[in-house]
Write a protein that holds these residues in place. Structure first.
Motif, PDB file in Angstrom:
ATOM      1  N   PHE A 107       0.806  -1.209   0.000  1.00 31.21           N
ATOM      2  CA  PHE A 107       0.000   0.000   0.000  1.00 31.21           C
ATOM      3  C   PHE A 107       0.843   1.264   0.000  1.00 31.21           C
ATOM      4  O   PHE A 107       0.357   2.332   0.303  1.00 31.21           O
ATOM      5  CB  PHE A 107      -0.990   0.015   1.173  1.00 31.21           C
ATOM      6  N   SER A 108       2.141   1.173  -0.340  1.00 35.17           N
ATOM      7  CA  SER A 108       2.957   2.377  -0.415  1.00 35.17           C
ATOM      8  C   SER A 108       2.487   3.228  -1.590  1.00 35.17           C
ATOM      9  O   SER A 108       1.954   2.721  -2.583  1.00 35.17           O
ATOM     10  CB  SER A 108       4.438   2.032  -0.569  1.00 35.17           C
ATOM     11  N   ILE A 109       2.686   4.532  -1.485  1.00 32.17           N
ATOM     12  CA  ILE A 109       2.234   5.445  -2.527  1.00 32.17           C
ATOM     13  C   ILE A 109       2.911   5.128  -3.855  1.00 32.17           C
ATOM     14  O   ILE A 109       2.257   5.074  -4.894  1.00 32.17           O
ATOM     15  CB  ILE A 109       2.485   6.899  -2.098  1.00 32.17           C
ATOM     16  N   ASP A 110       4.226   4.891  -3.840  1.00 28.49           N
ATOM     17  CA  ASP A 110       4.938   4.588  -5.087  1.00 28.49           C
ATOM     18  C   ASP A 110       4.430   3.307  -5.735  1.00 28.49           C
ATOM     19  O   ASP A 110       4.263   3.233  -6.947  1.00 28.49           O
ATOM     20  CB  ASP A 110       6.444   4.480  -4.838  1.00 28.49           C
ATOM     21  N   LEU A 127       1.392   1.960  -5.440  1.00 32.45           N
ATOM     22  CA  LEU A 127       0.049   2.193  -5.962  1.00 32.45           C
ATOM     23  C   LEU A 127       0.071   3.056  -7.225  1.00 32.45           C
ATOM     24  O   LEU A 127      -0.664   2.785  -8.177  1.00 32.45           O
ATOM     25  CB  LEU A 127      -0.838   2.814  -4.891  1.00 32.45           C
ATOM     26  N   LYS A 128       0.927   4.078  -7.262  1.00 34.81           N
ATOM     27  CA  LYS A 128       1.044   4.888  -8.471  1.00 34.81           C
ATOM     28  C   LYS A 128       1.545   4.034  -9.633  1.00 34.81           C
ATOM     29  O   LYS A 128       1.058   4.144 -10.753  1.00 34.81           O
ATOM     30  CB  LYS A 128       1.986   6.056  -8.235  1.00 34.81           C
ATOM     31  N   GLY A 129       2.502   3.140  -9.357  1.00 32.64           N
ATOM     32  CA  GLY A 129       3.020   2.250 -10.386  1.00 32.64           C
ATOM     33  C   GLY A 129       1.973   1.271 -10.892  1.00 32.64           C
ATOM     34  O   GLY A 129       2.054   0.781 -12.016  1.00 32.64           O
ATOM     35  N   ALA A 130       0.987   0.969 -10.052  1.00 35.36           N
ATOM     36  CA  ALA A 130      -0.085   0.055 -10.430  1.00 35.36           C
ATOM     37  C   ALA A 130      -1.239   0.783 -11.115  1.00 35.36           C
ATOM     38  O   ALA A 130      -2.281   0.185 -11.380  1.00 35.36           O
ATOM     39  CB  ALA A 130      -0.601  -0.689  -9.195  1.00 35.36           C
ATOM     40  N   GLY A 131      -1.078   2.094 -11.388  1.00 37.77           N
ATOM     41  CA  GLY A 131      -2.090   2.828 -12.137  1.00 37.77           C
ATOM     42  C   GLY A 131      -3.057   3.644 -11.309  1.00 37.77           C
ATOM     43  O   GLY A 131      -4.022   4.187 -11.849  1.00 37.77           O
ATOM     44  N   PHE A 132      -2.835   3.751 -10.006  1.00 37.63           N
ATOM     45  CA  PHE A 132      -3.704   4.570  -9.157  1.00 37.63           C
ATOM     46  C   PHE A 132      -3.349   6.038  -9.327  1.00 37.63           C
ATOM     47  O   PHE A 132      -2.192   6.391  -9.562  1.00 37.63           O
ATOM     48  CB  PHE A 132      -3.548   4.190  -7.681  1.00 37.63           C
ATOM     49  N   SER A 133      -4.346   6.900  -9.198  1.00 34.68           N
ATOM     50  CA  SER A 133      -4.100   8.340  -9.203  1.00 34.68           C
ATOM     51  C   SER A 133      -4.464   8.890  -7.827  1.00 34.68           C
ATOM     52  O   SER A 133      -5.361   8.372  -7.157  1.00 34.68           O
ATOM     53  CB  SER A 133      -4.926   9.030 -10.283  1.00 34.68           C
ATOM     54  N   ILE A 134      -3.748   9.923  -7.416  1.00 36.40           N
ATOM     55  CA  ILE A 134      -4.034  10.560  -6.132  1.00 36.40           C
ATOM     56  C   ILE A 134      -5.239  11.462  -6.320  1.00 36.40           C
ATOM     57  O   ILE A 134      -5.213  12.380  -7.138  1.00 36.40           O
ATOM     58  CB  ILE A 134      -2.823  11.354  -5.615  1.00 36.40           C
ATOM     59  N   SER A 135      -6.317  11.170  -5.579  1.00 38.40           N
ATOM     60  CA  SER A 135      -7.517  11.978  -5.728  1.00 38.40           C
ATOM     61  C   SER A 135      -7.513  13.158  -4.769  1.00 38.40           C
ATOM     62  O   SER A 135      -8.100  14.186  -5.060  1.00 38.40           O
ATOM     63  CB  SER A 135      -8.780  11.135  -5.540  1.00 38.40           C
ATOM     64  N   SER A 136      -6.846  13.021  -3.607  1.00 43.24           N
ATOM     65  CA  SER A 136      -6.712  14.143  -2.675  1.00 43.24           C
ATOM     66  C   SER A 136      -5.731  13.773  -1.571  1.00 43.24           C
ATOM     67  O   SER A 136      -5.358  12.610  -1.411  1.00 43.24           O
ATOM     68  CB  SER A 136      -8.069  14.525  -2.070  1.00 43.24           C
ATOM     69  N   THR A 137      -5.295  14.785  -0.850  1.00 39.77           N
ATOM     70  CA  THR A 137      -4.421  14.574   0.305  1.00 39.77           C
ATOM     71  C   THR A 137      -4.938  15.403   1.467  1.00 39.77           C
ATOM     72  O   THR A 137      -5.585  16.432   1.271  1.00 39.77           O
ATOM     73  CB  THR A 137      -2.963  14.990   0.016  1.00 39.77           C
TER      74      THR A 137
END
Length: 85
Positions: A50-53, A55-65
């Motif tokens: 569940f690390s940010i890197d 998840l981003k590599g798996a195609g997730f986008s950050i919707s908010s922080t």
């Protein structure tokens, strides 16, 4: 659609449909498809699956922080055909 395991993620906007490939029921073959949005809540300090890197590599986008908490999203779709023969 159901979650395969627990964690800090959810399935949203779930939709699935099944049709008879012959156009009517009863039938010997169906086609099923579905869509959903995976949402994950994680922090900068999280490591592993569940690390940010990751998840981003798996195609997730950050919707908010919010502070050090990140909310990520990814749309998914799947389908299959099943026949008795």
């Amino acid at each position: 659609m159901e979650k395969a395991s627990d964690g800090d993620w959810t399935l949203e906007n779930k939709h699935a449909s099944t049709i008879s490939t012959s156009g009517s029921f009863p039938t010997t073959e169906i086609e099923t498809s579905g869509t959903a949005t995976i949402t994950v809540t994680t922090t900068e300090s999280t490591t592993g699956s569940f690390s940010i890197d990751f998840l981003k590599g798996a195609g997730f986008s950050i919707s908010s922080t919010q502070g050090s908490t990140f909310y990520l999203r990814k749309s998914i779709s799947l389908g299959y055909r099943y026949s008795l023969y």
